[in-house]
Scaffold this active site. Structure first.
Site, PDB file in Angstrom:
ATOM      1  N   ASP A 208     -59.516  58.002 -24.704  1.00  0.00           N
ATOM      2  CA  ASP A 208     -59.765  57.518 -23.343  1.00  0.00           C
ATOM      3  C   ASP A 208     -61.242  57.638 -22.967  1.00  0.00           C
ATOM      4  O   ASP A 208     -61.816  58.725 -22.984  1.00  0.00           O
ATOM      5  CB  ASP A 208     -58.922  58.323 -22.342  1.00  0.00           C
ATOM      6  CG  ASP A 208     -57.441  58.237 -22.644  1.00  0.00           C
ATOM      7  OD1 ASP A 208     -56.907  57.120 -22.643  1.00  0.00           O
ATOM      8  OD2 ASP A 208     -56.818  59.288 -22.901  1.00  0.00           O
TER       9      ASP A 208
ATOM     10  N   ASP B 291     -62.461  60.446 -29.925  1.00  0.00           N
ATOM     11  CA  ASP B 291     -61.632  60.625 -28.739  1.00  0.00           C
ATOM     12  C   ASP B 291     -61.084  59.233 -28.403  1.00  0.00           C
ATOM     13  O   ASP B 291     -61.548  58.226 -28.949  1.00  0.00           O
ATOM     14  CB  ASP B 291     -62.484  61.183 -27.599  1.00  0.00           C
ATOM     15  CG  ASP B 291     -61.726  61.230 -26.284  1.00  0.00           C
ATOM     16  OD1 ASP B 291     -60.639  61.834 -26.258  1.00  0.00           O
ATOM     17  OD2 ASP B 291     -62.219  60.647 -25.298  1.00  0.00           O
TER      18      ASP B 291
END
Length: 379
Positions: free
Chosen positions: A23, A21
């Site tokens: 953020d 991922d």
């Protein structure tokens, strides 16, 4: 909270690819943009609700926008909201820094030719903006996928399955690394192994569905997944437990006379910065001393606060008057151990002092070296 450093479910899987991922996992965008919604809502006489904002962690842009408009009863359409707020976000994304251990792990995987992908619930064009200032990131990812490139974003598995397909790897042979519960659920739904690095400390217990839970990427052990181990620890008398990190500086106030119960505004700290570190306390130009630094969280009801403790390593220093000073963190030893809901204290053993002293006495970790190499980080 339990001791997550030992939270690992036994597996025989030998990972062939890693999917990240973005953020809150690799990039500290949440910290860089934390005041934007506050400023925006202030135009309407409103203030952000912490509980409401936590539930949006990991949402797609469309879901998040619709949720914000509904929760705060804003007189805007989704398109109007995006048009007004996005310029604020884009400017701050460019200032976001890599989270502790992110560059180290990406460089390690790239060195050993382990394919890795980026799969984010952000729009693809926004992903490109966010990583544009991170040297080598765009070129090294085998695949980059945004939520607008698949049928459904997380918690649906589509994004991770598409990343595995493009890399030519079986989903069962992939490891997902995520900070949000939404992303962890998506990884498990895809039939993949999942390591969680929770970005909200007080919600750590909710991540039990992950195969492994760590406090930061500094704790990640590739060999547990059949990947080449790191070989960059600084060794002292046969103890290889010191890891050099990009210097992190902050100002705080010593509240007890022996560098204990440090306080700070948290402005430069990602929530994943937890554990036992070492570095320098700068009292004035003539007094720069070696210290061990413990960083953790104290949890009470539904809130939490950061707790920082520091201990003098220099035996010649007995006591320091209460005053504001600067700390420069330059090395990492281990993750935190929580007892119940409290980061009550870090047990400092002689081995920790030995490691910190030897490292800080070496040219590699010296105050002058770190200051000269990273002048923009620690003014």
């Amino acid at each position: 909270m339990g001791d997550l450093s030992s939270s690992f479910k036994s597996t025989k899987t030998l990972v062939k690819a890693v999917i990240f991922d973005l953020d809150g996992t690799l990039l500290n965008t949440e910290q860089a943009t934390k005041d934007i919604l506050k400023v925006f809502l202030g135009r309407y006489g409103l203030v952000p609700d912490a509980v409401k904002e936590r539930k949006r962690l990991g949402m797609t842009q469309k879901e998040s926008v619709n949720s914000i408009i509904k929760d705060y009863d804003l007189p805007l359409t989704p398109d109007q909201f995006i048009q007004n707020i996005m310029p604020l976000y884009e400017g701050m994304w460019l200032k976001a820094t890599a989270l502790p251990g992110a560059n180290r792990l990406l460089e390690h995987l790239y060195k050993y030719k382990v394919p890795f992908a980026l799969a984010s619930n952000a729009l693809r064009k926004n992903i490109d903006v966010k990583i544009s200032q991170q040297k080598g990131w765009k070129e090294r990812f085998s695949v980059i996928i945004g939520s607008d490139e698949v049928k459904a974003g997380k918690p649906a598995p589509d994004m991770f399955l598409e990343a595995a397909k493009r890399m030519g790897v079986n989903p069962a042979d992939c490891l997902v690394i995520e900070d949000s519960l939404v992303g962890v659920k998506a990884g498990k739904a895809a039939g993949m192994n999942v390591t969680a690095v929770p970005s909200i400390p007080i919600e750590i217990d909710a991540y039990s569905i992950a195969d492994s839970v760590i406090h930061s990427l500094l704790e990640f052990q590739p060999e547990l997944w059949g990947l080449p181990p790191f070989g960059d620890f600084y060794c002292v008398s046969g103890l290889c437990k010191a890891l050099r990190i990009y210097p992190i500086c902050f100002k705080g106030t010593n509240n007890s006379g022996i560098l204990h119960e440090f306080s700070d505004d948290g402005s430069c700290f990602p929530d994943q910065l937890q554990g036992l570190y070492f570095g320098w306390a700068i009292i004035d130009v003539h007094n720069i001393i070696k210290v061990l630094i413990g960083i953790g969280w104290v949890k009470s009801s539904c809130s939490s606060r950061r707790k920082i403790q520091a201990w003098v390593v220099d035996e010649s220093i007995v006591q320091i008057d209460e005053k504001e000073m600067q700390l420069m963190i330059v090395g990492y030893i281990r993750g935190p151990v929580y007892m119940g809901n409290m980061f009550d204290k870090v047990e400092i053993v002689e081995e920790d002092k030995l490691i910190a002293t030897a490292a800080l006495n070496s040219p590699e970790y010296s105050f002058e070296t770190c200051k000269s190499l990273f002048p923009e980080t620690c003014p």
